[in-house]
Enzyme design. Structure first.
Site, PDB file in Angstrom:
ATOM      1  N   PRO A  80       1.071  -1.441   0.043  1.00  0.00           N
ATOM      2  CA  PRO A  80       0.216  -0.085  -0.111  1.00  0.00           C
ATOM      3  C   PRO A  80       0.700   1.506   0.062  1.00  0.00           C
ATOM      4  CG  PRO A  80      -0.441  -1.540   2.358  1.00  0.00           C
ATOM      5  CD  PRO A  80       0.467  -2.166   0.972  1.00  0.00           C
ATOM      6  N   ALA A  90      11.041   0.804  -3.619  1.00  0.00           N
ATOM      7  CA  ALA A  90      10.086  -0.414  -4.273  1.00  0.00           C
ATOM      8  C   ALA A  90       9.974   0.089  -5.209  1.00  0.00           C
ATOM      9  CB  ALA A  90       9.224  -1.255  -3.811  1.00  0.00           C
ATOM     10  N   ASP A 130      15.652   2.849   3.177  1.00  0.00           N
ATOM     11  CA  ASP A 130      14.280   2.023   2.452  1.00  0.00           C
ATOM     12  C   ASP A 130      15.373   1.711   0.826  1.00  0.00           C
ATOM     13  OD1 ASP A 130      13.021   2.983   4.303  1.00  0.00           O
ATOM     14  OD2 ASP A 130      11.527   3.751   3.163  1.00  0.00           O
TER      15      ASP A 130
END
Ligand code: MEV
Length: 309
Positions: A80, A90, A130
């Site tokens: 989400p 990502a 991340d």
């Protein structure tokens, strides 16, 4: 046509403190994002024109790392967006992997470095946590000095990070997404102001760093009980730093009686919390009852992959 994928991530320990050079641990999770890229007459994302306003990461990656013509880009994601689970990392990683594969030049370290540059351009001050977690998958331990299992070393201004492979066991976590999309940049900037202005906040950041170091040792020993306790302590410190929220606290409180530990994950403000538990179904139900959106996830997943070239 090239198809790539990259995983989302959870931060087990150390978010925010990592921006100040403290260690952090992030784990890839089995929610993935896929990116399909092919040459086209004009650049589009899922059929819409590519613009900085709507696709800042893809737009920046293409501007800085693509010398070819327009591209048709299709993104589909199980992660989400705005959930604190690394969806923007990502998308950046999967797209850069696709650009690499289109030039027969896909390498994970190169993707991780470029993805960090793109994320820094878009978000302002950031750490490579991340983007490296999504590139490498499995687990990463980011520290300010080199140690065993070093993957790569990243510098920016006066800051530097040594990104290590973290031999993390396969663990089950329950994620509770608050449904509130919070953007990372303003939260990181708020913590920075607090840390620069007060010694108290700087000490909180130091303490998060110590907890993370200890967490790395407990992770190696697979001591989930101790790890859970450290997660909860980390959450409490993050709350004092001002990055939790009423909704996050409600979900953490719902999960804690059924879990080894629970904490917010990622930038906070909204986004998601994680619980380390061997009762995932019950924790999921508790999270749903309090208005959260639960996901049961496993760690120990691959990083960026070229699925089809
Ligand atoms: C965001 O997922 C993690 C933060 O530590 C920011 C960063 O490391 O860039 C809050």
């Amino acid at each position: 046509m090239i198809l790539t994928s990259a995983p989302g991530k959870i931060i087990l320990l150390g978010e925010h403190a990592v921006v100040f050079g403290k260690p952090a641990i992030a784990l890839g999770i089995d929610l993935r994002l896929s990116c399909t890229v092919s040459e086209a007459d004009k650049s589009t994302v899922n059929g819409y024109p590519l613009t900085y306003q709507y696709h800042p990461y893809i737009h920046t990656a293409m501007r800085d790392y693509w010398r070819g013509g327009p591209l048709s880009i299709e993104i589909s994601s199980e992660i989400p967006s705005g959930s604190g689970l690394g969806s923007s990392a990502a998308v950046t990683v999967a797209f850069l992997a696709a650009l690499g594969a289109m030039s027969d030049d896909f390498d994970v370290e190169g993707v991780a470095r470029r993805a960090f540059n793109v994320e820094s351009m878009v978000q302002g001050r950031a750490s490579p946590l991340d983007t490296s977690a999504s590139s490498h998958g499995h687990g990463i331990f980011v520290d300010s000095s080199p140690g065993d299992d070093l993957l790569w070393h990243i510098r920016q201004d006066s800051r530097q990070w040594y990104v290590h492979h973290c031999p993390a066991p396969e663990l089950t976590f329950v994620i509770g997404f608050t449904g509130i999309r919070a953007s990372t940049g303003p939260l990181v900037a708020r913590v920075r102001r607090y840390v620069e202005r007060t010694r108290f906040a700087a000490e909180l950041v130091d303490e998060i760093g110590q907890i993370t170091q200890e967490g790395m040792a407990r992770l190696r020993e697979r001591d989930v009980e101790a790890l859970g306790r450290l997660m909860t302590r980390d959450h409490n410190l993050l709350a004092i730093l001002g990055v939790s929220s009423r909704e996050l606290q409600t979900l953490v409180d719902a999960a804690l009686p059924l879990s080894y530990g629970a904490k917010l994950t990622g930038a906070g403000g909204g986004g998601s919390m994680i619980a380390l538990t061997d009762r995932p179904e019950e924790v999921s139900k508790a999270i749903r009852r309090r208005g959260g959106i639960p996901y049961i996830v496993q760690t120990g997943v691959d990083g960026a992959r070229v699925e089809r070239a």
